[in-house]
Write an enzyme that holds these catalytic residues in place. Structure first.
Site, PDB file in Angstrom:
ATOM      1  N   CYS A  88     -11.112-107.178-102.580  1.00 26.74           N
ATOM      2  CA  CYS A  88     -10.414-107.835-101.472  1.00 26.74           C
ATOM      3  C   CYS A  88      -9.000-107.262-101.434  1.00 26.74           C
ATOM      4  O   CYS A  88      -8.350-107.149-102.478  1.00 26.74           O
ATOM      5  CB  CYS A  88     -10.376-109.352-101.704  1.00 26.74           C
ATOM      6  SG  CYS A  88      -9.202-110.200-100.620  1.00 26.74           S
ATOM      7  N   HIS A  94     -15.805-115.312 -96.460  1.00 26.53           N
ATOM      8  CA  HIS A  94     -14.501-114.707 -96.745  1.00 26.53           C
ATOM      9  C   HIS A  94     -13.917-114.212 -95.424  1.00 26.53           C
ATOM     10  O   HIS A  94     -14.654-113.734 -94.566  1.00 26.53           O
ATOM     11  CB  HIS A  94     -14.661-113.526 -97.717  1.00 26.53           C
ATOM     12  CG  HIS A  94     -13.357-112.929 -98.113  1.00 26.53           C
ATOM     13  ND1 HIS A  94     -12.723-111.981 -97.339  1.00 26.53           N
ATOM     14  CD2 HIS A  94     -12.543-113.177 -99.156  1.00 26.53           C
ATOM     15  CE1 HIS A  94     -11.579-111.670 -97.920  1.00 26.53           C
ATOM     16  NE2 HIS A  94     -11.436-112.376 -99.026  1.00 26.53           N
ATOM     17  N   GLU A 104     -12.718-120.260-101.051  1.00 23.35           N
ATOM     18  CA  GLU A 104     -12.929-118.902-100.582  1.00 23.35           C
ATOM     19  C   GLU A 104     -13.717-118.146-101.648  1.00 23.35           C
ATOM     20  O   GLU A 104     -13.433-118.278-102.827  1.00 23.35           O
ATOM     21  CB  GLU A 104     -11.564-118.244-100.384  1.00 23.35           C
ATOM     22  CG  GLU A 104     -11.603-116.943 -99.644  1.00 23.35           C
ATOM     23  CD  GLU A 104     -10.184-116.440 -99.442  1.00 23.35           C
ATOM     24  OE1 GLU A 104      -9.391-117.133 -98.799  1.00 23.35           O
ATOM     25  OE2 GLU A 104      -9.897-115.356 -99.957  1.00 23.35           O
ATOM     26  N   LYS A 105     -14.692-117.361-101.223  1.00 19.21           N
ATOM     27  CA  LYS A 105     -15.543-116.690-102.192  1.00 19.21           C
ATOM     28  C   LYS A 105     -15.287-115.188-102.222  1.00 19.21           C
ATOM     29  O   LYS A 105     -15.199-114.546-101.183  1.00 19.21           O
ATOM     30  CB  LYS A 105     -17.009-116.961-101.850  1.00 19.21           C
ATOM     31  CG  LYS A 105     -17.401-118.411-102.028  1.00 19.21           C
ATOM     32  CD  LYS A 105     -17.255-118.867-103.460  1.00 19.21           C
ATOM     33  CE  LYS A 105     -17.602-120.334-103.622  1.00 19.21           C
ATOM     34  NZ  LYS A 105     -17.310-120.844-104.948  1.00 19.21           N
ATOM     35  N   HIS A 106     -15.216-114.644-103.416  1.00 21.49           N
ATOM     36  CA  HIS A 106     -15.004-113.209-103.603  1.00 21.49           C
ATOM     37  C   HIS A 106     -16.059-112.537-104.469  1.00 21.49           C
ATOM     38  O   HIS A 106     -16.262-111.346-104.365  1.00 21.49           O
ATOM     39  CB  HIS A 106     -13.648-112.946-104.256  1.00 21.49           C
ATOM     40  CG  HIS A 106     -12.495-113.206-103.346  1.00 21.49           C
ATOM     41  ND1 HIS A 106     -11.899-114.412-103.257  1.00 21.49           N
ATOM     42  CD2 HIS A 106     -11.846-112.387-102.482  1.00 21.49           C
ATOM     43  CE1 HIS A 106     -10.914-114.354-102.369  1.00 21.49           C
ATOM     44  NE2 HIS A 106     -10.865-113.141-101.882  1.00 21.49           N
ATOM     45  N   HIS A 111      -6.566-109.358 -94.046  1.00 21.68           N
ATOM     46  CA  HIS A 111      -7.276-109.906 -95.208  1.00 21.68           C
ATOM     47  C   HIS A 111      -8.774-109.668 -95.054  1.00 21.68           C
ATOM     48  O   HIS A 111      -9.417-110.252 -94.182  1.00 21.68           O
ATOM     49  CB  HIS A 111      -6.967-111.412 -95.291  1.00 21.68           C
ATOM     50  CG  HIS A 111      -7.529-112.074 -96.511  1.00 21.68           C
ATOM     51  ND1 HIS A 111      -7.547-113.440 -96.646  1.00 21.68           N
ATOM     52  CD2 HIS A 111      -8.074-111.571 -97.644  1.00 21.68           C
ATOM     53  CE1 HIS A 111      -8.086-113.757 -97.824  1.00 21.68           C
ATOM     54  NE2 HIS A 111      -8.427-112.630 -98.438  1.00 21.68           N
ATOM     55  N   HIS A 160      -6.799-110.230-102.769  1.00 19.17           N
ATOM     56  CA  HIS A 160      -7.117-110.942-104.009  1.00 19.17           C
ATOM     57  C   HIS A 160      -7.757-110.082-105.092  1.00 19.17           C
ATOM     58  O   HIS A 160      -8.229-110.607-106.096  1.00 19.17           O
ATOM     59  CB  HIS A 160      -7.998-112.147-103.688  1.00 19.17           C
ATOM     60  CG  HIS A 160      -7.338-113.114-102.762  1.00 19.17           C
ATOM     61  ND1 HIS A 160      -7.767-113.330-101.470  1.00 19.17           N
ATOM     62  CD2 HIS A 160      -6.236-113.875-102.930  1.00 19.17           C
ATOM     63  CE1 HIS A 160      -6.964-114.214-100.893  1.00 19.17           C
ATOM     64  NE2 HIS A 160      -6.031-114.551-101.749  1.00 19.17           N
TER      65      HIS A 160
END
Ligand code: FE2
Length: 131
Positions: free
Chosen positions: A116, A46, A16-18, A52, A119
């Site tokens: 996020c 994402h 998962e990319k943030h 979320h 996160h």
């Protein structure tokens, strides 16, 4: 004492990319203008659900040798499927991407931050030359 700066993460996970992606040339045009595309999860998406999602991406410019960064733009992503019928039953989901047109008269560093709701805080940066 901890600081807010210490809470920003730069390294991402595989699944998962943030980290916000700063997509622009490394130099402005002759007029100093540059188009900066910002997104999260360019290669691996994402989630964008009521539970979320990415709330915002902010862009700053730190002039080379300057005393403080300038806030350039703030992209807010406010719809994530919420509705009176419940979570993820709504008709609108803001995509976590956008672009900013920016004119620079000095070289420096573009800094993007993102948030996020699960996160936390993320950051990335990119050097840019002006003119
Ligand atoms: Fe997340």
């Amino acid at each position: 004492m901890s600081t807010i700066g210490g809470l920003y993460k730069q390294a991402d996970w595989k699944s998962e990319k943030h980290v916000p992606v700063i997509d622009c040339p490394s130099q402005t045009g002759a007029d100093g203008v540059v188009e900066v595309k910002l997104c999260v999860g360019k290669e691996i998406a994402h989630p964008n659900t009521t539970e979320h999602h990415i709330r915002w991406i902010r862009l700053y410019f730190q002039p080379q040798g300057g005393p403080a960064p300038y806030e350039v733009a703030s992209l807010e992503f406010n719809a994530h499927g919420e509705s009176a019928g419940g979570a993820n039953a709504g008709p609108a989901y803001t995509q976590h991407q956008g672009s900013v047109s920016l004119k620079l008269s000095q070289p420096g560093t573009l800094i993007a931050t993102s948030y996020c709701n699960i996160h936390g805080l993320w950051e990335s940066s990119k050097e840019i030359k002006a003119g």
